[in-house]
Design an enzyme around this catalytic site. Structure first.
Site, PDB file in Angstrom:
ATOM      1  N   LEU A  65       0.854  -1.188   0.000  1.00 13.15           N
ATOM      2  CA  LEU A  65       0.000   0.000   0.000  1.00 13.15           C
ATOM      3  C   LEU A  65       0.886   1.233   0.000  1.00 13.15           C
ATOM      4  O   LEU A  65       1.763   1.387   0.861  1.00 13.15           O
ATOM      5  CB  LEU A  65      -0.900   0.011   1.237  1.00 13.15           C
ATOM      6  CG  LEU A  65      -1.650   1.329   1.516  1.00 13.15           C
ATOM      7  CD1 LEU A  65      -2.636   1.649   0.399  1.00 13.15           C
ATOM      8  CD2 LEU A  65      -2.351   1.282   2.877  1.00 13.15           C
ATOM      9  N   ILE A  94       0.601   5.119   0.462  1.00 11.98           N
ATOM     10  CA  ILE A  94      -0.251   6.220   0.916  1.00 11.98           C
ATOM     11  C   ILE A  94       0.332   7.529   0.377  1.00 11.98           C
ATOM     12  O   ILE A  94       1.428   7.939   0.764  1.00 11.98           O
ATOM     13  CB  ILE A  94      -0.337   6.259   2.454  1.00 11.98           C
ATOM     14  CG1 ILE A  94      -0.951   4.970   2.984  1.00 11.98           C
ATOM     15  CG2 ILE A  94      -1.147   7.469   2.904  1.00 11.98           C
ATOM     16  CD1 ILE A  94      -0.985   4.892   4.504  1.00 11.98           C
ATOM     17  N   GLY A  95      -0.412   8.174  -0.516  1.00 10.33           N
ATOM     18  CA  GLY A  95       0.101   9.360  -1.179  1.00 10.33           C
ATOM     19  C   GLY A  95       1.025   8.951  -2.309  1.00 10.33           C
ATOM     20  O   GLY A  95       2.190   9.357  -2.362  1.00 10.33           O
ATOM     21  N   GLY A 135       1.417   9.658  -5.377  1.00 10.16           N
ATOM     22  CA  GLY A 135       1.900  10.570  -6.406  1.00 10.16           C
ATOM     23  C   GLY A 135       1.566  10.077  -7.801  1.00 10.16           C
ATOM     24  O   GLY A 135       0.450   9.625  -8.067  1.00 10.16           O
ATOM     25  N   TRP A 136       2.563  10.134  -8.684  1.00 15.88           N
ATOM     26  CA  TRP A 136       2.372   9.725 -10.071  1.00 15.88           C
ATOM     27  C   TRP A 136       2.720   8.248 -10.294  1.00 15.88           C
ATOM     28  O   TRP A 136       2.929   7.823 -11.424  1.00 15.88           O
ATOM     29  CB  TRP A 136       3.186  10.622 -10.989  1.00 15.88           C
ATOM     30  CG  TRP A 136       2.681  12.032 -11.032  1.00 15.88           C
ATOM     31  CD1 TRP A 136       1.697  12.545 -11.833  1.00 15.88           C
ATOM     32  CD2 TRP A 136       3.132  13.134 -10.234  1.00 15.88           C
ATOM     33  NE1 TRP A 136       1.512  13.883 -11.586  1.00 15.88           N
ATOM     34  CE2 TRP A 136       2.383  14.276 -10.602  1.00 15.88           C
ATOM     35  CE3 TRP A 136       4.099  13.275  -9.228  1.00 15.88           C
ATOM     36  CZ2 TRP A 136       2.567  15.527 -10.015  1.00 15.88           C
ATOM     37  CZ3 TRP A 136       4.283  14.511  -8.640  1.00 15.88           C
ATOM     38  CH2 TRP A 136       3.524  15.620  -9.034  1.00 15.88           C
ATOM     39  N   THR A 154      -4.195   8.576  -3.642  1.00  9.61           N
ATOM     40  CA  THR A 154      -3.831   9.982  -3.727  1.00  9.61           C
ATOM     41  C   THR A 154      -5.112  10.789  -3.715  1.00  9.61           C
ATOM     42  O   THR A 154      -6.186  10.270  -4.036  1.00  9.61           O
ATOM     43  CB  THR A 154      -3.025  10.266  -5.008  1.00  9.61           C
ATOM     44  OG1 THR A 154      -2.801  11.686  -5.117  1.00  9.61           O
ATOM     45  CG2 THR A 154      -3.786   9.819  -6.260  1.00  9.61           C
ATOM     46  N   GLU A 175      -5.128  14.577 -11.039  1.00  9.98           N
ATOM     47  CA  GLU A 175      -4.079  14.701 -12.041  1.00  9.98           C
ATOM     48  C   GLU A 175      -3.007  13.636 -11.837  1.00  9.98           C
ATOM     49  O   GLU A 175      -2.532  13.028 -12.796  1.00  9.98           O
ATOM     50  CB  GLU A 175      -3.454  16.100 -11.963  1.00  9.98           C
ATOM     51  CG  GLU A 175      -4.386  17.234 -12.361  1.00  9.98           C
ATOM     52  CD  GLU A 175      -4.539  17.337 -13.871  1.00  9.98           C
ATOM     53  OE1 GLU A 175      -3.541  17.124 -14.582  1.00  9.98           O
ATOM     54  OE2 GLU A 175      -5.648  17.615 -14.333  1.00  9.98           O
ATOM     55  N   GLN A 176      -2.611  13.432 -10.576  1.00 16.15           N
ATOM     56  CA  GLN A 176      -1.626  12.396 -10.294  1.00 16.15           C
ATOM     57  C   GLN A 176      -2.172  11.013 -10.644  1.00 16.15           C
ATOM     58  O   GLN A 176      -1.481  10.183 -11.245  1.00 16.15           O
ATOM     59  CB  GLN A 176      -1.229  12.436  -8.821  1.00 16.15           C
ATOM     60  CG  GLN A 176      -0.350  13.606  -8.432  1.00 16.15           C
ATOM     61  CD  GLN A 176       0.097  13.537  -6.991  1.00 16.15           C
ATOM     62  OE1 GLN A 176      -0.580  12.948  -6.133  1.00 16.15           O
ATOM     63  NE2 GLN A 176       1.238  14.135  -6.684  1.00 16.15           N
ATOM     64  N   CYS A 229      13.665  26.612  -0.314  1.00 21.65           N
ATOM     65  CA  CYS A 229      13.693  25.304   0.344  1.00 21.65           C
ATOM     66  C   CYS A 229      15.097  24.698   0.283  1.00 21.65           C
ATOM     67  O   CYS A 229      15.561  24.098   1.257  1.00 21.65           O
ATOM     68  CB  CYS A 229      12.675  24.368  -0.289  1.00 21.65           C
ATOM     69  SG  CYS A 229      10.962  24.775   0.102  1.00 21.65           S
TER      70      CYS A 229
END
Length: 398
Positions: A187, A189-190, A192-193, A212, A216-217, A369
């Site tokens: 799994l 979680i999050g 992305g692409w 997600t 779009e992802q 950043c």
């Protein structure tokens, strides 16, 4: 380099027209003493000749920074009121010499504390906000800025020479830390692409589920994982059911929020098989602060919060054994600079969909950043957890 030069396209306001440069850019006497002292400690000269010296184009810059601190500094850059050749070095110098304490006023800091005490900013209803405002900006942007794996998180540069290598090494590092073997269920979680699930299914023979909140992802993740035993859903992780041999989350925990840390680990415990492993890859803060950078919150990652080591340990200790903690924050600065290079190089291809202010906003985001990671003001960790009473020994992987 981009075909757009933010400096050359700056428009001075009428009140600046004809004002002598030296008079316009001198440090105003009414600026707080702490800001004068910060610039001196950091060896930053306004309109100086070094790459990290900012070039101020608009005298309104000073009042904006004095009143709004971090938020004003970022917004003034977006508006073309100042530039800096080495923006990452400028931010790094500010943070190394105490600029973090000057990032916002005490009133704003107190307001953040009160708001977070009263409101769950990452509730089921509010959680999709960051997906809509950031991750759904446009796949054209991220496809040009990121590497071919579409990894939007820190690369692992230990033996890498290019961004593609660093991200591929990171994906494989995660798979090895999770001790993946063929037939396991993973799994993400999050997700992305879908880069990690594609890598894990292709090279380790697992079956995967990725969730997600970004449509779009999800579109790209489904396309790239076509033909593999991988399912992609637009769904909040808190509503998932079932059991998985392994659980991973890369670059998503920054959107969970302190009020939901315990819920995150409780959910992972509920979904993970008794002999499983879970890996958490997250940016982190050096302290358990209740604040967040107001510019990042407004323009880049709404409702985001960076966890501290103490917060992760406290939230996880009732649910898991900590098997490994691996920090490689300096690698994120190098990753961000590689993204900035890609963004500038490909800007002419996507410029018609965006505008100059977005260009400046995005470059300020990537470089500020990078400066924060260079200054060690923020960190990057990979945590590996196991359920209580898991009998198999765990060997750390690097």
């Amino acid at each position: 380099m981009s075909s757009i030069s933010p400096l050359s396209r700056h428009r001075r306001s009428p009140q600046d027209a004809g004002t002598p440069s030296t008079a316009r850019h001198a440090l105003p006497g009414w600026l707080p003493t702490s800001l004068h002292a910060l610039l001196e400690r950091a060896d930053i000269r306004i309109n100086g000749g070094r790459p990290w010296d900012p070039q101020v184009h608009d005298r309104r810059f000073w009042r904006r920074v004095a009143l709004h601190r971090s938020l004003g500094l970022g917004e003034a850059y977006m508006d073309g009121w100042w530039d800096c050749e080495a923006l990452d070095q400028f931010i790094c110098r500010l943070l190394v010499h105490g600029g973090g304490t000057e990032s916002q006023s005490r009133w704003r800091d107190a307001g953040q504390w009160l708001w977070q005490a009263l409101v769950n900013r990452q509730s089921l209803r509010r959680a999709p906000t960051v997906a809509h405002r950031h991750y759904d900006l446009g796949n054209d942007l991220f496809q040009r800025m990121l590497d071919p794996t579409m990894s939007y998180s820190c690369g692992y540069w230990r033996r890498a020479h290019t961004l593609d290598e660093a991200q591929t090494h990171k994906l494989d590092l995660i798979c090895r830390k999770l001790q993946l073997t063929p037939g396991m269920t993973l799994l993400d979680i999050g997700c992305g692409w879908g880069g990690l699930l594609h890598h894990a299914a292709t090279h380790y023979g697992v079956q995967g589920l990725g969730v997600t909140l970004s449509g779009e992802q999800a579109d790209i993740a489904r396309e790239r994982c076509r033909g593999l035993p991988v399912e992609i859903r637009v769904q909040d992780y808190r509503t998932l059911q079932g059991h998985f041999d392994r659980i991973v989350s890369v670059g998503m925990f920054e959107h969970v929020g302190r009020r939901n840390y315990a819920t995150y680990f409780r959910t992972c415990e509920r979904l993970l098989e008794p002999d499983g492993l879970t890996l958490l890859h997250t940016i982190g803060s050096n302290s358990s602060s209740h604040g967040h950078d107001p510019w990042i919150d407004r323009y880049i990652f709404p409702n985001g919060e960076l966890p501290s080591v103490a917060q992760i340990a406290t939230a996880s200790q009732a649910h898991f054994v900590t098997e490994d903690v691996h920090g490689f924050g300096p690698d994120y600065a190098r990753t961000l600079r590689a993204w900035d290079t890609n963004f500038r190089h490909h800007w002419p291809e996507i410029a018609p969909r965006y505008d100059e202010r977005f260009y400046r906003m995005w470059r300020y985001y990537l470089n500020s950043c990078a400066g924060a990671f260079d200054a060690r003001d923020i960190q990057l960790w990979q945590w590996v957890f196991s359920p209580f009473h898991r009998r198999a020994a765990y060997q750390s992987v690097r």
